[in-house]
Each structure stands twice: as C-alpha cells, then as structure tokens.
Design a protein around this motif. Structure first.
Motif, PDB file in Angstrom:
ATOM      1  N   ARG A  44       4.240 -11.527  14.722  1.00  0.00           N
ATOM      2  CA  ARG A  44       2.953 -10.863  14.591  1.00  0.00           C
ATOM      3  C   ARG A  44       2.517 -10.741  13.145  1.00  0.00           C
ATOM      4  O   ARG A  44       1.351 -10.968  12.804  1.00  0.00           O
ATOM      5  N   PHE A  47       1.551 -14.083  11.958  1.00  0.00           N
ATOM      6  CA  PHE A  47       0.280 -14.422  12.562  1.00  0.00           C
ATOM      7  C   PHE A  47      -0.886 -13.794  11.808  1.00  0.00           C
ATOM      8  O   PHE A  47      -1.874 -14.459  11.484  1.00  0.00           O
ATOM      9  N   HIS A  48      -0.739 -12.540  11.465  1.00  0.00           N
ATOM     10  CA  HIS A  48      -1.809 -11.854  10.740  1.00  0.00           C
ATOM     11  C   HIS A  48      -2.016 -12.431   9.356  1.00  0.00           C
ATOM     12  O   HIS A  48      -3.147 -12.643   8.920  1.00  0.00           O
ATOM     13  N   ARG A  63      -4.320  -3.134  11.442  1.00  0.00           N
ATOM     14  CA  ARG A  63      -4.885  -4.177  12.296  1.00  0.00           C
ATOM     15  C   ARG A  63      -4.094  -4.353  13.576  1.00  0.00           C
ATOM     16  O   ARG A  63      -4.660  -4.431  14.660  1.00  0.00           O
ATOM     17  N   ALA A  64      -2.776  -4.447  13.428  1.00  0.00           N
ATOM     18  CA  ALA A  64      -1.949  -4.795  14.589  1.00  0.00           C
ATOM     19  C   ALA A  64      -1.403  -3.567  15.295  1.00  0.00           C
ATOM     20  O   ALA A  64      -0.782  -3.697  16.342  1.00  0.00           O
ATOM     21  N   ARG A  65      -1.640  -2.402  14.709  1.00  0.00           N
ATOM     22  CA  ARG A  65      -1.111  -1.161  15.264  1.00  0.00           C
ATOM     23  C   ARG A  65       0.397  -1.257  15.456  1.00  0.00           C
ATOM     24  O   ARG A  65       0.927  -1.048  16.548  1.00  0.00           O
ATOM     25  N   ALA A 142      -7.682  -2.711  24.760  1.00  0.00           N
ATOM     26  CA  ALA A 142      -6.749  -2.696  23.636  1.00  0.00           C
ATOM     27  C   ALA A 142      -7.236  -1.802  22.498  1.00  0.00           C
ATOM     28  O   ALA A 142      -6.442  -1.379  21.667  1.00  0.00           O
TER      29      ALA A 142
END
Lengths: 144, 144
Positions: A44, A47-48, A63-65, A142
């Motif tokens: 993740r 990915f970000h 962003r991804a929490r 989400a």
DNA sequence: CCTTGTTAGTTACAAAAGCAACTATTACGC
DNA sequence: GCGTAATAGTTGCTTTTGTAACTAACAAGG
C-alpha cells in the motif's frame, strides 16, 4: 449453497463485504508476496508513493488511513529492500520525504500491471452497469 | 479530495473493497467488543451458530472460511464466556456439536438487532437499486 | 526566552493471526 | 485385522498488528 446461506450473506453487509475483501486481498497478495516478499501495508505504501510521488509518511497515513506505526514499519522494510529512500525535510527536521527508488518504481510498475489484470479478471462476469454501481457505492462507503 | 484520489480508488478494486470492509468491521466491532468483550472471530462463530443452529466446528470453518485454529480459539473463548456449549458427537468421537447457550442466544439476538440497524444506516444514502446490485455483486465476489 | 501544547516518527510491549506439528479417532485398502 | 491415510480439533511457536509511551522538533502565548 442453500437458501439459508443466501439469506445469511444478504443479511449483513459488513460480513459479506469482508468476505469479498479478504478474498481479493489474499489472492492479490500472492503477487507482491512471492515476487518481492512484501507485506500488505508495504504494498500500500509503495502504491501510494508510486501513484502520487514524493510525500511524507503522515500523508500516507491520511490518504490510506493506515496507522503511523504500521506506515513506519512498512517504510523501514521498503527502505531495507532498497525500494524507497528518505530525504530530510528542509523546513521541518521532524519530518522526511519518502520516494521510490528506481527499482521501487519498477516494482510499482510491475505490480500495477498485475493489479489491472487482476481487477479486470475479478469484474469479468459483471455488466458494465454493475461495475459502475459497485465502484460508486464502495467509494462512498470507504469514506469516513 | 482531488482528481488523482478518485482515480486511485477507482483504479484498484481490492484496495477500495478493503477500505470499505475495514471501515464497516471497525465500526461494528464497537458493539460486540464493548458490550461482550468479543473478538471478530468470536462474533462470527456466534453469528453462525445463532443463525443456523447446532453444528460442528468444521462446518463453521467451511461456511465462514475461517481457519480451524481461529475457530478453535473462538469456541474456547465463547465457551469460557458461557455463550456456547459443546456436546460429544455420538457417531464420531473426534468431533463435537456446538450450540449457543440461552445467554448466547440472547447475545446473538441483541447483536442481530444492532447489525440490522447498522446495515440500514450504512445503506441509507443509496437507492434500492444500488443496494440490490451491491449485495448481488458482493455475494458473487465472496464465492471462491 | 521559556513553558505548554502539538506534531512526526519510532520503539517497546501486549494482543491476535498464521503456520506447522501434534493427539486422537475414523476410514480405507489389501 | 493391520498398516496407511485422512479427519477433527488443539497446542506451540513465529510473525504481524494494536496500543501506549517515548524522542525530537516545532508552535504559540505570555
């Protein structure tokens, strides 16, 4: 599968949502785990960074929490694998910029291709309308 | 949220599926955790026994796709909390029947009500058609 | 400046999950 | 029957996650 099962699954959204999510995660995990020995949080973070470019750890958290301890450990792991590098933030010595290395970018590119294939395959049996609704609803769900 | 975020989330289904699922799980967790000190697997086991009645551990494994070690520990925990009881299987001394105690049934009833409220609230902002599509698609995705 | 509060990130310890090995029992093949 | 394999469930050990406390740096009010 009998009638009761159908009722069961239909009966509680968090349950079925988790079943579907877990299946998807486990299946896709095989790619980044077997090829690059990465964990889910590492993927993740990668990915970000690959998608949005250089940023601080806290931005990834937002962003991804993902909790900052998880990000911290994922960053260490990715750094250790030479997929990511850190540079000091000139204006604030507490923070640091994170960005993918050349190799990190390559890995990102490879996994992105797999991701797209995976996505297409997952949605293969659904109509375009179903796909659209699914994405729209999930994106709303989400958001906190 | 900017354009890139939208693309990001739309770009990869497992990711957004997980975001939604994690959110739902964490929120619903508060009920069974605070009231009954239960873990997620415990809630799932309770849910299955409450919904389908007496069964063996292996049936729960199959239905819910939970590994037998997790089920084993959840069963122990629920037994310890006096929410579930075991009885020997007459025809096979390896297995055992699991069923909720009276109190287990009460807890199940309580949590079911919460679950229904939770579900309704989660889907509140979606049209009936969106809800139908969502359930249908998720159920298919959840099947291996 | 200097106290108080906040923020970025790490570390330490406890809880939970994953995996493999184990016990006990049953089923199967010959 | 007897040896081998399969099945139900548990236990032990390792990895991963969650929580809270910590360090270091900045911010703001007086």
């Amino acid at each position: 599968m009998n009638e009761k099962d159908v009722f069961d699954l239909q009966g509680f959204l968090p349950y079925i949502l988790n079943q579907a999510a877990e299946r998807a995660s486990l299946e896709f995990q095989t790619y980044y785990k077997s090829r690059y020995g990465m964990l889910r949080t590492e993927w993740r973070v990668l990915f970000h960074l690959g998608r949005y470019g250089r940023m601080q750890a806290k931005e990834i958290c937002q962003r991804a929490r993902i909790h900052k301890t998880k990000v911290s450990r994922a960053v260490s792991a990715l750094e250790h694998k030479r997929l990511l590098s850190r540079t000091d933030l000139p204006e604030d010595r507490r923070g640091e910029y994170l960005m993918l290395t050349t190799r990190g970018g390559q890995v990102f590119g490879d996994l992105c291709q797999e991701a797209q294939r995976f996505d297409a395959n997952m949605l293969r049996d659904f109509t375009l309308e179903e796909q659209t609704v699914l994405r729209r609803v999930l994106i709303k769900l989400a958001q906190f």
